[in-house]
Design a protein around this motif. Structure first.
Motif, PDB file in Angstrom:
ATOM      1  N   GLU A   1     -31.873   8.415   2.862  1.00 18.73           N
ATOM      2  CA  GLU A   1     -32.624   7.638   2.193  1.00 18.73           C
ATOM      3  C   GLU A   1     -32.873   6.420   2.961  1.00 18.73           C
ATOM      4  O   GLU A   1     -33.821   5.651   2.455  1.00 18.73           O
ATOM      5  CB  GLU A   1     -31.630   7.279   0.830  1.00 18.73           C
ATOM      6  CG  GLU A   1     -31.549   8.746   0.190  1.00 18.73           C
ATOM      7  CD  GLU A   1     -29.971   9.347   0.332  1.00 18.73           C
ATOM      8  OE1 GLU A   1     -29.765   9.329   1.515  1.00 18.73           O
ATOM      9  OE2 GLU A   1     -29.377   9.515  -0.749  1.00 18.73           O
TER      10      GLU A   1
ATOM     11  N   PHE B   1     -36.088   2.025   4.692  1.00 17.46           N
ATOM     12  CA  PHE B   1     -35.781   2.460   3.482  1.00 17.46           C
ATOM     13  C   PHE B   1     -36.888   3.417   3.182  1.00 17.46           C
ATOM     14  O   PHE B   1     -38.018   3.208   3.344  1.00 17.46           O
ATOM     15  CB  PHE B   1     -35.841   1.566   2.430  1.00 17.46           C
ATOM     16  CG  PHE B   1     -35.150   0.186   2.325  1.00 17.46           C
ATOM     17  CD1 PHE B   1     -33.619   0.419   1.805  1.00 17.46           C
ATOM     18  CD2 PHE B   1     -35.375  -0.665   3.241  1.00 17.46           C
ATOM     19  CE1 PHE B   1     -32.808  -0.695   2.101  1.00 17.46           C
ATOM     20  CE2 PHE B   1     -34.487  -2.081   3.160  1.00 17.46           C
ATOM     21  CZ  PHE B   1     -33.226  -1.847   2.875  1.00 17.46           C
TER      22      PHE B   1
ATOM     23  N   ARG C   1     -25.045   4.183  -0.719  1.00 19.15           N
ATOM     24  CA  ARG C   1     -26.271   4.345  -1.640  1.00 19.15           C
ATOM     25  C   ARG C   1     -26.136   2.838  -2.388  1.00 19.15           C
ATOM     26  O   ARG C   1     -27.270   2.344  -2.354  1.00 19.15           O
ATOM     27  CB  ARG C   1     -26.241   5.593  -2.490  1.00 19.15           C
ATOM     28  CG  ARG C   1     -26.749   6.700  -1.575  1.00 19.15           C
ATOM     29  CD  ARG C   1     -27.008   7.872  -2.813  1.00 19.15           C
ATOM     30  NE  ARG C   1     -27.833   7.375  -3.843  1.00 19.15           N
ATOM     31  CZ  ARG C   1     -29.068   7.532  -3.826  1.00 19.15           C
ATOM     32  NH1 ARG C   1     -29.597   8.175  -3.016  1.00 19.15           N
ATOM     33  NH2 ARG C   1     -29.709   7.193  -4.818  1.00 19.15           N
TER      34      ARG C   1
ATOM     35  N   GLY D   1     -28.601   0.143  -1.944  1.00 19.23           N
ATOM     36  CA  GLY D   1     -29.319  -0.504  -3.168  1.00 19.23           C
ATOM     37  C   GLY D   1     -29.343  -2.020  -3.571  1.00 19.23           C
ATOM     38  O   GLY D   1     -30.197  -2.514  -4.228  1.00 19.23           O
TER      39      GLY D   1
ATOM     40  N   PHE E   1     -36.770   5.592  -2.062  1.00 17.22           N
ATOM     41  CA  PHE E   1     -35.570   5.025  -2.488  1.00 17.22           C
ATOM     42  C   PHE E   1     -35.804   3.409  -2.775  1.00 17.22           C
ATOM     43  O   PHE E   1     -35.111   2.898  -3.720  1.00 17.22           O
ATOM     44  CB  PHE E   1     -34.643   5.144  -1.394  1.00 17.22           C
ATOM     45  CG  PHE E   1     -33.304   4.322  -1.331  1.00 17.22           C
ATOM     46  CD1 PHE E   1     -32.142   5.244  -1.965  1.00 17.22           C
ATOM     47  CD2 PHE E   1     -32.955   3.136  -0.815  1.00 17.22           C
ATOM     48  CE1 PHE E   1     -31.195   4.366  -2.222  1.00 17.22           C
ATOM     49  CE2 PHE E   1     -31.601   2.576  -1.194  1.00 17.22           C
ATOM     50  CZ  PHE E   1     -30.805   3.271  -1.641  1.00 17.22           C
TER      51      PHE E   1
END
Length: 250
Positions: free
Chosen positions: A4, A75, A118, A122, A79
């Protein structure tokens, strides 16, 4: 299945302009030295503590005028959301810097990111997309017509001199009035305003390149008055040259 998001640190030697285009949203940060970026008729300098957010598939020109170390985070478009504009250059906050450093632990790979990774990527998306809402005002137009691009190139080559608009116009084969109209039409600013921006961007490169004094850098980019240099630099960046250089270091 592709990862991702991933990150890496890389050193680059001096190199001429070349096209960069990737199929992921690209966060490009300089930690040493400075890059020159060009896209959509504008040019930027990317020194330490600044970042460029580039939309997936967007072609940009990258030139390396001095050895540089970069941190890159990519990225997957599934995602991270589409950036608001194709290319944005902005200041990195201490939190964004820390998150970029943490992301480097996960280079490219086939396996999915673990939950902690993640969450870190994020969080970086949330922080960076917010920072990108406040882009750097220090840009220089790249020009469209061959005559204007030549005028811009000549102006940049002569920054350290007592460069005169009439001489630039003569060298590109236009009368001053015609060249002035080109600047208004293609750059939406005067030649004098472009010259001031070029000198500030060149000064940013010099500040990132080493430890030369601010006075030396002022003379290098064509200012004979340190106060005038400081005033022009602060008008465009919101900081004095000394304050700006201090932001390069954590």
């Amino acid at each position: 299945m592709r990862r991702e998001a991933f990150a890496f640190v890389r050193d680059f030697a001096v190199a001429p302009p070349s096209e960069l285009r990737v199929d992921r949203h690209y966060l490009l940060c300089a930690s040493r030295g400075a890059l020159r970026l060009e896209a959509h008729g504008k040019s930027w300098v990317l020194p330490p503590a600044r970042a460029a957010l580039i939309a997936a598939g967007e072609p940009i020109q990258v030139a390396i005028a001095q050895p540089v170390t970069t941190s890159s985070v990519l990225f997957d478009p599934a995602f991270a959301p589409e950036p608001a504009v194709p290319l944005t250059v902005f200041d990195l906050s201490p939190l964004a810097r820390a998150l970029v450093s943490e992301c480097v632990a996960w280079p490219d790979g086939a396996e999915p990111l673990p939950p902690y990774a993640r969450s870190v990527f994020g969080a970086l998306v949330a922080v960076v997309w917010r920072l990108a809402q406040h882009p750097s005002p220090v840009t220089v137009p790249a020009g469209q017509s061959p005559e204007l691009r030549r005028a811009l190139a000549l102006t940049y080559e002569r920054l350290a001199e007592d460069v005169r608009f009439e001489d630039i116009a003569d060298d590109v084969g236009l009368v001053p009035r015609s060249l002035a109209r080109r600047f208004e039409d293609e750059c939406a600013m005067t030649w004098r305003a472009v010259l001031r921006r070029m000198r500030v961007l060149r000064a940013i490169e010099e500040l990132a390149a080493g430890e030369d004094s601010v006075t030396t850098i002022a003379h290098t980019v064509g200012y004979t008055s340190l106060s005038a240099f400081n005033a022009a630099f602060r008008e465009l960046t919101g900081r004095t040259p000394t304050q700006y250089r201090a932001t390069f270091r954590p």
